[in-house]
Design an enzyme around this catalytic site. Structure first.
Site, PDB file in Angstrom:
ATOM      1  N   GLN A 159     -85.022  32.447 118.443  1.00 54.30           N
ATOM      2  CA  GLN A 159     -84.071  32.984 119.535  1.00 54.30           C
ATOM      3  C   GLN A 159     -83.703  34.393 119.441  1.00 54.30           C
ATOM      4  O   GLN A 159     -83.907  35.081 120.279  1.00 54.30           O
ATOM      5  CB  GLN A 159     -83.161  31.793 120.145  1.00 54.30           C
ATOM      6  CG  GLN A 159     -83.741  30.654 120.626  1.00 54.30           C
ATOM      7  CD  GLN A 159     -82.618  29.617 121.013  1.00 54.30           C
ATOM      8  OE1 GLN A 159     -81.322  30.025 120.810  1.00 54.30           O
ATOM      9  NE2 GLN A 159     -82.951  28.640 121.550  1.00 54.30           N
ATOM     10  N   ASP A 306     -85.854  21.075 115.459  1.00 50.67           N
ATOM     11  CA  ASP A 306     -85.459  20.274 116.655  1.00 50.67           C
ATOM     12  C   ASP A 306     -86.007  18.942 116.589  1.00 50.67           C
ATOM     13  O   ASP A 306     -85.793  17.980 117.232  1.00 50.67           O
ATOM     14  CB  ASP A 306     -86.517  20.840 117.761  1.00 50.67           C
ATOM     15  CG  ASP A 306     -85.812  21.944 118.358  1.00 50.67           C
ATOM     16  OD1 ASP A 306     -84.592  22.620 118.083  1.00 50.67           O
ATOM     17  OD2 ASP A 306     -86.554  22.901 119.109  1.00 50.67           O
ATOM     18  N   ARG A 379     -82.106  15.645 122.710  1.00 47.85           N
ATOM     19  CA  ARG A 379     -82.975  15.247 121.697  1.00 47.85           C
ATOM     20  C   ARG A 379     -81.925  14.064 121.232  1.00 47.85           C
ATOM     21  O   ARG A 379     -82.697  13.207 120.373  1.00 47.85           O
ATOM     22  CB  ARG A 379     -83.107  16.436 120.703  1.00 47.85           C
ATOM     23  CG  ARG A 379     -83.803  17.457 121.226  1.00 47.85           C
ATOM     24  CD  ARG A 379     -84.707  18.297 120.123  1.00 47.85           C
ATOM     25  NE  ARG A 379     -84.850  19.611 120.864  1.00 47.85           N
ATOM     26  CZ  ARG A 379     -86.064  19.941 121.542  1.00 47.85           C
ATOM     27  NH1 ARG A 379     -86.673  18.803 122.013  1.00 47.85           N
ATOM     28  NH2 ARG A 379     -86.254  21.211 122.088  1.00 47.85           N
TER      29      ARG A 379
END
Ligand code: S3P
Length: 425
Positions: A159, A306, A379
């Site tokens: 990011q 992730d 998640r």
């Protein structure tokens, strides 16, 4: 559970955000097929409309059309990024090159996430930022003419890297960045190349030169490997059967979890390799597995950041103790994932501990039972829903609906794994 399924997962979240942003900066009409239509993707689309792009409604199974504009218009209201860190950080980069002031905000989870790591280098490029608090949203960005930058990121973060590269694109200035640890996902670099920009990578520095021009595109978005990971994990815990997932993105900067699963004795077959818009795509085929523990090294973390929630619930069913090194970044994800993973694993009867930046999970055979606190983290919700598919498990997830941040229809997909149900998500 006996698995017999042939499915697709929704479009990749990272790619959907980026394609929406690129298309919004292209003067002309772009078309995206198979894009993600989750809450996060909608946040980016909504903000782009506020900035003057015309983005059609995000409806699953329907193409999105985007009528972009070379320069964005000044928004009349705050830009609300919802739960999406990618939206906030990438937009901060683009808005840094626009000569107006705009304020970005987000939900309570996003407001606690660090933004100075992005705004510090963007300020060096010439943008001005006003924070209401110490760090984090809301933040007002006042952009303008930028200077190029040569910058070593404090953490490996796609990011952050993308925010700087996109500031370079929108501002027409060169950007050189390098990451301190392992490489984070390289979607932005690939997309820039696909759009005809010059981008060099010598394995250390990534060098962008503003020589291209964003043209409208017509593109398909591959399936999200991070969403696929949950269905793969549920299949590994099943008694028997087989799952095929079609058209999943297999960019090596995203598929670190496949390498870890192979080490855990649970290989995933990768077939039907092809390429979509500069990104590698394939079918993933998997069955149940006897899992063994492993050690996940610091250098591997950016390539599976992730997937740690899913890998750690699988580790709780593996033979032996699994260790994840240098996972401090998990503290600043959609929740404090490091603390929540350890406490939720313990809440369902497993042994897990977060010590400093290390997460340790001890595998066992007891049936998981207990209440899982998600703190709205998609998640965490999906990882523990996977654990809950074990026969006899009694796992209650406090907010299963938050899965919709990245995976609309996750529950249905999980149910569709069971024998005889073949459908496309
Ligand atoms: C993303 C980058 C990752 C990841 C996030 C999406 C992106 O964060 O956790 O879900 O699309 O660039 P980092 O910035 O820590 O790499």
């Amino acid at each position: 559970m006996i698995v017999d399924a042939d499915l697709r997962v929704p479009g990749d979240k990272s790619l959907t955000h980026r394609m929406l942003l690129f298309a919004a900066m292209a003067a002309g009409t772009s078309r995206l097929g198979g894009a993600l239509t989750s809450f996060d993707a909608r946040s980016t689309a909504r903000i782009l409309r506020q900035l003057g792009a015309k983005v059609s409604p995000l409806v699953a199974g329907r193409d999105i059309t985007i009528q972009g504009r070379a320069r964005f218009q000044r928004p009349t209201k705050q830009l609300h990024c919802g739960n999406s860190g990618t939206a906030a950080r990438l937009l901060l980069g683009i808005l840094s090159a626009h000569e107006f002031a705009s304020t970005l905000t987000g939900d309570s989870s996003l407001r606690r996430r660090p933004m100075r790591r992005v705004t510090d280098p963007l300020a060096q490029m010439g943008a001005r930022f006003t924070f209401e608090g110490q760090d984090g949203l809301p933040v007002t960005v006042e952009g303008g003419a930028l200077e190029g930058i040569r910058y070593t990121l404090p953490v490996s973060s796609a990011q952050l890297k993308s925010a700087l590269l996109l500031a370079g694109v929108a501002g027409g200035v060169p950007v050189e960045v390098r990451e301190p640890g392992g490489r984070s996902r390289d979607h932005t670099e690939r997309m820039l190349r696909a759009f005809g920009y010059e981008i060099e990578d010598d394995g250390d520095w990534i060098r962008f030169a503003p020589t291209g021009r964003i043209e409208p595109v017509s593109q398909e978005v591959p399936g999200d490997p991070s969403s696929a990971a949950f269905l793969i994990g549920a299949t590994m815990l099943a008694e028997s059967g087989r799952l095929r997932l079609r058209g999943v993105g297999v960019n090596p900067t995203r598929t670190g979890f496949l390498r870890v699963l192979a080490r855990m004795g649970a290989p995933v077959a990768v077939e039907n390799h092809h390429e979509v818009g500069g990104e590698p795509v394939a079918d993933l085929i998997v069955g149940p597995a006897e899992l063994t523990s492993t050690e996940v090294a610091a250098a591997e973390i950016p390539g599976l950041i992730d997937e740690i929630p899913l890998l750690s619930v699988l580790a709780s069913r593996a033979d032996g103790t699994t260790v994840f090194r240098e996972v401090g970044e998990l503290r600043v994800k959609e929740s404090n994932r490091l603390a929540l993973l350890a406490s939720n694993l313990r809440a369902v009867g497993a042994q897990a501990e977060a010590h400093g930046n290390t997460l340790t999970v001890v595998g066992g055979r007891a049936m998981p039972a207990g209440r899982v606190v998600t703190a709205g983290d998609h998640r965490i919700a999906m990882a523990f829903a996977v654990l809950g598919t074990l026969p006899g498990a009694k796992v209650r997830v406090d907010d299963p609906a938050c899965a919709g941040v990245s995976y609309p229809g996750f529950d249905e997909s999980l149910r569709a794994l069971a024998a005889g149900r073949r459908r496309r998500a």
